[in-house]
Design a protein around this motif. Structure first.
Motif, PDB file in Angstrom:
ATOM      1  N   GLU A  50       7.011   7.524  -7.101  1.00 43.68           N
ATOM      2  CA  GLU A  50       6.832   7.207  -8.527  1.00 43.68           C
ATOM      3  C   GLU A  50       8.117   6.756  -9.209  1.00 43.68           C
ATOM      4  O   GLU A  50       8.066   6.238 -10.323  1.00 43.68           O
ATOM      5  N   ASP A  51       9.262   6.951  -8.566  1.00 41.15           N
ATOM      6  CA  ASP A  51      10.556   6.608  -9.166  1.00 41.15           C
ATOM      7  C   ASP A  51      10.847   5.126  -8.926  1.00 41.15           C
ATOM      8  O   ASP A  51      11.615   4.755  -8.051  1.00 41.15           O
ATOM      9  N   ARG A  52      10.222   4.287  -9.710  1.00 43.13           N
ATOM     10  CA  ARG A  52      10.346   2.834  -9.527  1.00 43.13           C
ATOM     11  C   ARG A  52      11.761   2.348  -9.833  1.00 43.13           C
ATOM     12  O   ARG A  52      12.183   1.322  -9.315  1.00 43.13           O
ATOM     13  N   ALA A  53      12.511   3.057 -10.648  1.00 43.62           N
ATOM     14  CA  ALA A  53      13.865   2.615 -10.989  1.00 43.62           C
ATOM     15  C   ALA A  53      14.796   2.702  -9.784  1.00 43.62           C
ATOM     16  O   ALA A  53      15.653   1.835  -9.585  1.00 43.62           O
ATOM     17  N   ALA A  55      13.618   3.661  -6.397  1.00 41.67           N
ATOM     18  CA  ALA A  55      12.976   3.521  -5.085  1.00 41.67           C
ATOM     19  C   ALA A  55      11.885   2.454  -5.089  1.00 41.67           C
ATOM     20  O   ALA A  55      10.854   2.612  -4.459  1.00 41.67           O
ATOM     21  N   SER A  56      12.135   1.361  -5.777  1.00 46.94           N
ATOM     22  CA  SER A  56      11.090   0.346  -5.952  1.00 46.94           C
ATOM     23  C   SER A  56      10.576  -0.226  -4.640  1.00 46.94           C
ATOM     24  O   SER A  56       9.404  -0.556  -4.523  1.00 46.94           O
ATOM     25  N   ARG A  57      11.439  -0.340  -3.644  1.00 47.82           N
ATOM     26  CA  ARG A  57      11.013  -0.922  -2.368  1.00 47.82           C
ATOM     27  C   ARG A  57      11.299   0.013  -1.200  1.00 47.82           C
ATOM     28  O   ARG A  57      11.705  -0.426  -0.128  1.00 47.82           O
ATOM     29  N   VAL A  58      11.061   1.288  -1.419  1.00 47.74           N
ATOM     30  CA  VAL A  58      11.251   2.275  -0.358  1.00 47.74           C
ATOM     31  C   VAL A  58       9.887   2.659   0.198  1.00 47.74           C
ATOM     32  O   VAL A  58       8.979   3.031  -0.548  1.00 47.74           O
ATOM     33  N   ASP A  59       9.741   2.538   1.494  1.00 48.14           N
ATOM     34  CA  ASP A  59       8.542   2.973   2.197  1.00 48.14           C
ATOM     35  C   ASP A  59       8.771   4.430   2.590  1.00 48.14           C
ATOM     36  O   ASP A  59       9.660   4.723   3.389  1.00 48.14           O
ATOM     37  N   VAL A  60       8.005   5.345   1.998  1.00 47.79           N
ATOM     38  CA  VAL A  60       8.148   6.773   2.270  1.00 47.79           C
ATOM     39  C   VAL A  60       7.080   7.168   3.288  1.00 47.79           C
ATOM     40  O   VAL A  60       5.884   6.994   3.043  1.00 47.79           O
ATOM     41  N   ALA A  92      21.347   5.497  -0.546  1.00 42.09           N
ATOM     42  CA  ALA A  92      22.074   4.852   0.557  1.00 42.09           C
ATOM     43  C   ALA A  92      21.393   3.555   0.978  1.00 42.09           C
ATOM     44  O   ALA A  92      22.032   2.678   1.570  1.00 42.09           O
ATOM     45  N   MET A  93      20.102   3.420   0.668  1.00 44.12           N
ATOM     46  CA  MET A  93      19.359   2.206   1.015  1.00 44.12           C
ATOM     47  C   MET A  93      19.318   1.211  -0.146  1.00 44.12           C
ATOM     48  O   MET A  93      18.644   0.187  -0.045  1.00 44.12           O
ATOM     49  N   ASP A  94      19.990   1.546  -1.229  1.00 46.17           N
ATOM     50  CA  ASP A  94      19.970   0.698  -2.425  1.00 46.17           C
ATOM     51  C   ASP A  94      18.547   0.375  -2.870  1.00 46.17           C
ATOM     52  O   ASP A  94      18.241  -0.750  -3.279  1.00 46.17           O
ATOM     53  N   GLY A  95      17.664   1.373  -2.756  1.00 45.40           N
ATOM     54  CA  GLY A  95      16.303   1.217  -3.267  1.00 45.40           C
ATOM     55  C   GLY A  95      15.351   0.459  -2.379  1.00 45.40           C
ATOM     56  O   GLY A  95      14.227   0.171  -2.775  1.00 45.40           O
TER      57      GLY A  95
END
Length: 180
Positions: A50-53, A55-60, A92-95
């Protein structure tokens, strides 16, 4: 309007740093109760999604081996630990990238491995990641992993870190099932 937004953002950042510092300075004794670590992981993974700011493109990705036992832990403190470790991975993944949370049983312990596909940590810095105020991030406070380490130790657990620069980091939280 933009100045007010900047002031609000900075106030939230300073509040977070102050809260982390106070948590480090005044650790709370864990209120242990039998629980399922999967519930904590599901909660934190939902927060990250839900943290789009940040983690907008993080695959969890969350996986749990069958038979991961319940054990005694402080739910609020465990959420803080998993959040701190997972957020470090996201940053570390820059989102963008993959964040994996894998639960298993390992030699009498419950193991929760948090892996990211981020920039990794240089070998010479691995020994310092749990030091208060040490941060590999430009605006990091250096308190998140220190707090996580202290909470895990209060649960009679331990943390292991493996990292390869340019390939990512794996932080494994190990908790004794039998309370030893």
């Amino acid at each position: 309007a933009s100045t007010l937004a900047a002031v609000r953002t900075e106030a939230r950042r300073l509040n977070r740093i102050l809260s982390d510092f106070l948590q480090l300075a005044r650790p709370q004794t864990p209120q242990l109760a039998p629980g399922d670590i999967r519930e904590v992981v599901d909660h934190v993974s939902a927060l990250i999604r839900e943290d789009r700011a940040r983690a907008s493109r993080v695959d969890v990705k969350v996986t749990a081996e069958p038979g991961v036992p319940r054990f005694a832990f402080d739910r609020d403190q465990m959420i803080q630990v998993v959040w701190n470790v997972a957020l470090n991975g996201v940053e570390a993944m820059d989102g963008r990238g993959r964040l994996s949370l894998d639960m298993s049983r390992l030699n009498g312990d419950v193991a929760l491995a948090v892996s990211d596909t981020g920039r990794g940590i240089a070998a010479e810095n691995l020994a310092r990641v749990f030091e208060p105020f040490y941060s590999g991030k430009l605006n990091g406070s250096g308190l998140g992993l220190s707090i996580a380490d202290r909470i895990v130790a209060a649960h009679r657990g331990r943390i292991e870190v493996q990292s390869q620069p340019g390939r990512g980091t794996r932080v494994t939280l190990l908790f004794p099932v039998d309370g030893r």
